[in-house]
Design a protein around this motif. Structure first.
Motif, mmCIF file in Angstrom:
data_model
loop_
_atom_site.group_PDB
_atom_site.id
_atom_site.type_symbol
_atom_site.label_atom_id
_atom_site.label_comp_id
_atom_site.label_asym_id
_atom_site.label_seq_id
_atom_site.Cartn_x
_atom_site.Cartn_y
_atom_site.Cartn_z
ATOM 1 N N UNK A 251 -8.525 -4.485 -5.019
ATOM 2 C CA UNK A 251 -7.634 -3.449 -5.557
ATOM 3 C C UNK A 251 -6.921 -2.618 -4.491
ATOM 4 N N UNK B 91 -9.907 9.898 -1.968
ATOM 5 C CA UNK B 91 -8.606 10.528 -1.755
ATOM 6 C C UNK B 91 -8.232 11.307 -3.002
ATOM 7 N N UNK C 112 0.974 -3.118 4.616
ATOM 8 C CA UNK C 112 0.221 -4.170 3.927
ATOM 9 C C UNK C 112 0.687 -4.374 2.490
ATOM 10 N N UNK D 114 0.848 -1.188 0.000
ATOM 11 C CA UNK D 114 0.000 0.000 0.000
ATOM 12 C C UNK D 114 0.893 1.251 0.000
ATOM 13 N N UNK D 115 0.263 2.399 -0.268
ATOM 14 C CA UNK D 115 0.993 3.667 -0.241
ATOM 15 C C UNK D 115 1.244 4.082 1.193
ATOM 16 N N UNK E 131 -0.319 -5.112 -1.144
ATOM 17 C CA UNK E 131 -1.586 -5.028 -1.888
ATOM 18 C C UNK E 131 -1.592 -5.868 -3.153
ATOM 19 N N UNK E 132 -0.440 -6.142 -3.706
ATOM 20 C CA UNK E 132 -0.441 -6.841 -4.974
ATOM 21 C C UNK E 132 0.867 -7.582 -5.200
ATOM 22 N N UNK F 208 -7.869 0.168 -3.321
ATOM 23 C CA UNK F 208 -8.105 1.603 -3.515
ATOM 24 C C UNK F 208 -8.894 2.242 -2.370
ATOM 25 N N UNK G 55 -4.722 -0.672 9.043
ATOM 26 C CA UNK G 55 -5.120 -0.295 7.688
ATOM 27 C C UNK G 55 -6.066 -1.376 7.185
#
Ligand code: FAD
Ligand code: FES
Lengths: 384, 90
Positions: free
Chosen positions: B60, B43, A308, A232-233, A310-311, B62, B73
């Motif tokens: 995803x 966001x 985390x 994640x960002x 994410x991909x 997102x 999170x």
């Protein structure tokens, strides 16, 4: 043939010099390895060159001249293209955790310095000063002030647009199906069209051997499936490229804040009905690779454990029989050029510039070390 | 955002905290559903453009948000809204 980074950038360079160029890609530009890779710009000798004996390390060291050129090519690329490709060159650390790894680093850096690369050995303390996210377990690092990364999803696309604007003809969804040499010309056929050219370049990445076979030639490039992971960002914490001298790791943080974690962990290539490797389906994630990759990342930068994933994705790249890239004219087939193998994101813009120069008639000494002629014996019964 | 209001059974009205403000949501609907009622922009991306959720099925990432005070999170499209939740968008 092949609209990856190499094909598009060569076309761009050639078109700028006024050559008439067409690029054919079976899919879309930059959708092969050039769009799937980790985006590392690594100029230190790669770990894979150090773990297979002195002879290979020695040979790989001689490619350092190409790394030096790549540093300057990447430094000017955004200005040349007048666009933002998220290229950062804030420096890179290749870390070591054990005494043996420190010794390996020392040897590596001595080789690099002898070839004029500005790498230097730093201890764990200095490494953590430069990169506070590094673990206490890091006892030394090779520091290269030039290393960094770029956004692989932007680069090839931007170069393709530049090539198009410069007058190159870009043809997506045109799979090359046959190539014939007629007198001094090459006739390249797709399903619907044919093209004639005085010179051709096979830059089809992992598909290069297939395409060379259309000319009854061997090019010993083998497909390999790799794994990449994105978290994640998070707020910007890793401004560098981080690698490991003894374990497989490449780590960086994108412009958007994701950590990209890879470093050469294998994925499992798909097989076709006959049980042969197929390039037309993505490789499968190997769970042990995923675990192993994240383990190294956490051992090197413990804060990774709090972020985390994410991909994960897989991609196919090409490795040559002797690990070095294969770039140049094929001796058995004048006018037929090939370029591929190895870390051709980092070296792609440089290969492209030098091939364009060579195709235009100016010989490039820097390409001698990677010339296809070292495999000429494979084609002694081939060609024609 | 318009909600269907015929032939639908929902949890009771409860409040959660979203970016520091109390908002009314239905208990048990996903945080993403509650958030989208406030605004479909979850966001801003690095170019300042609004981004919403994408898959609504946990794939995803997102829709990722932070749960306070723990700081976990989570993907808002997978987590049901419960009384007293304190949620921060990116
Ligand atoms: C997961 C992963 C991570 C990597 N990480 C890095 C890294 O961090 N740094 C680095 O330097 N390198 C990295 N690499 C390697 C790098 O991505 C490749 O070396 C480079 O992108 C190769 O570019 P290319 O133009 O030669 O090939 P590609 O980008 O693969 O392009 C080949 C093109 O040929 C086309 N093609 C195939 N067959 C035909 C046909 N018959 N007719 C017409 N077109 C055809 C394909 O559609 C494709 O677009 C990585 C590779 C992978 C897979
Ligand atoms: S919207 Fe895709 S994970 Fe929630």
């Amino acid at each position: 043939m092949g609209g990856g980074l190499i094909g598009c950038a060569t076309a761009w360079r050639l078109a700028r010099e006024g050559a008439k160029v067409t690029v054919l890609d079976s899919g879309d530009f930059g959708m092969g390895a050039s769009g799937q890779n980790a985006g590392s710009l690594h100029f230190q000798l790669e770990r894979r060159f150090l773990e297979n004996g002195d002879a290979l390390a020695e040979q790989a060291t001689r490619t350092a001249a190409l790394n030096r050129l790549a540093i300057s090519d990447w430094s000017s690329l955004e200005a040349d293209l007048a666009t933002n490709l998220h290229i950062t060159m804030n420096g890179g650390l290749m870390v070591a955790e054990t005494a043996e790894e420190c010794a390996l680093l020392e040897l590596k850096i001595a080789r690099e310095n002898a070839e004029g690369l500005r790498t230097r050995m730093i201890d764990g303390h200095e490494a953590r000063q430069i990169a506070p996210y590094l673990s206490e377990a890091i006892c030394a690092a090779g520091y290269s002030p030039d290393e960094g990364h770029a956004d692989a999803r932007l680069v090839t696309h931007a170069i393709a647009i530049a090539a198009d604007k410069t007058g190159a003809l870009l043809r997506p969804r045109c799979r090359v199906q046959s190539i014939r040499r007629v007198c001094r010309e090459y006739v390249v056929r797709t399903a619907a069209e044919q093209f004639a050219a005085s010179q051709i370049l096979i830059a089809c990445g992992a598909w290069t051997a297939h395409v060379a076979a259309m000319l009854n030639l061997h090019v010993p490039l083998f497909p390999v499936g790799l794994l990449m992971n994105a978290t994640e960002r998070v707020a910007q914490v890793v401004p560098h490229l981080v690698q490991h001298v003894g374990r497989r790791l490449s780590m960086k943080q994108t412009h958007s804040g994701n950590l990209l974690i890879g470093g050469g962990w294998p994925s499992r290539m798909a097989l076709d009905a006959e049980g042969r490797f197929t390039l037309y389906r993505p490789p499968a994630v190997i769970e042990a690779s995923l675990r192993g990759n994240l383990r190294v990342a956490i051992d090197v930068a413990p804060m990774v454990a709090t972020i985390n994933l994410v991909r994960s994705w897989t991609g196919i790249t090409a490795i040559s029989a002797d690990q070095l890239p294969i770039v140049g004219e094929i001796p058995a087939m004048p006018g037929c050029w090939v370029a591929g193998g190895g870390s051709a994101f980092t070296l792609g813009p440089t290969f492209a510039r030098l091939i364009a120069q060579s195709m235009s008639g100016t010989k490039c000494e820097e390409l001698e070390i990677v010339a296809p002629s070292r495999f000429a014996h494979l084609n002694s019964f081939m060609g024609q | 955002m318009m909600r269907l209001d015929h032939g639908i059974e929902r949890g009771r009205r409860i409040q959660i905290i979203l970016d520091g403000e109390r908002v009314d949501v239905f208990e048990g609907e996903t945080l993403a559903a509650a958030m989208i009622e406030q605004s479909s922009a979850f966001r801003r991306d690095s170019n300042g453009m609004a981004r919403g959720m994408f898959c609504n099925m946990g794939t995803c990432g997102e829709c990722t948000v932070t749960l306070l005070p723990g700081g976990q999170r989570v993907r808002a499209c997978l987590v049901p809204a419960q009384v007293g939740m304190d949620v921060t968008r990116d």
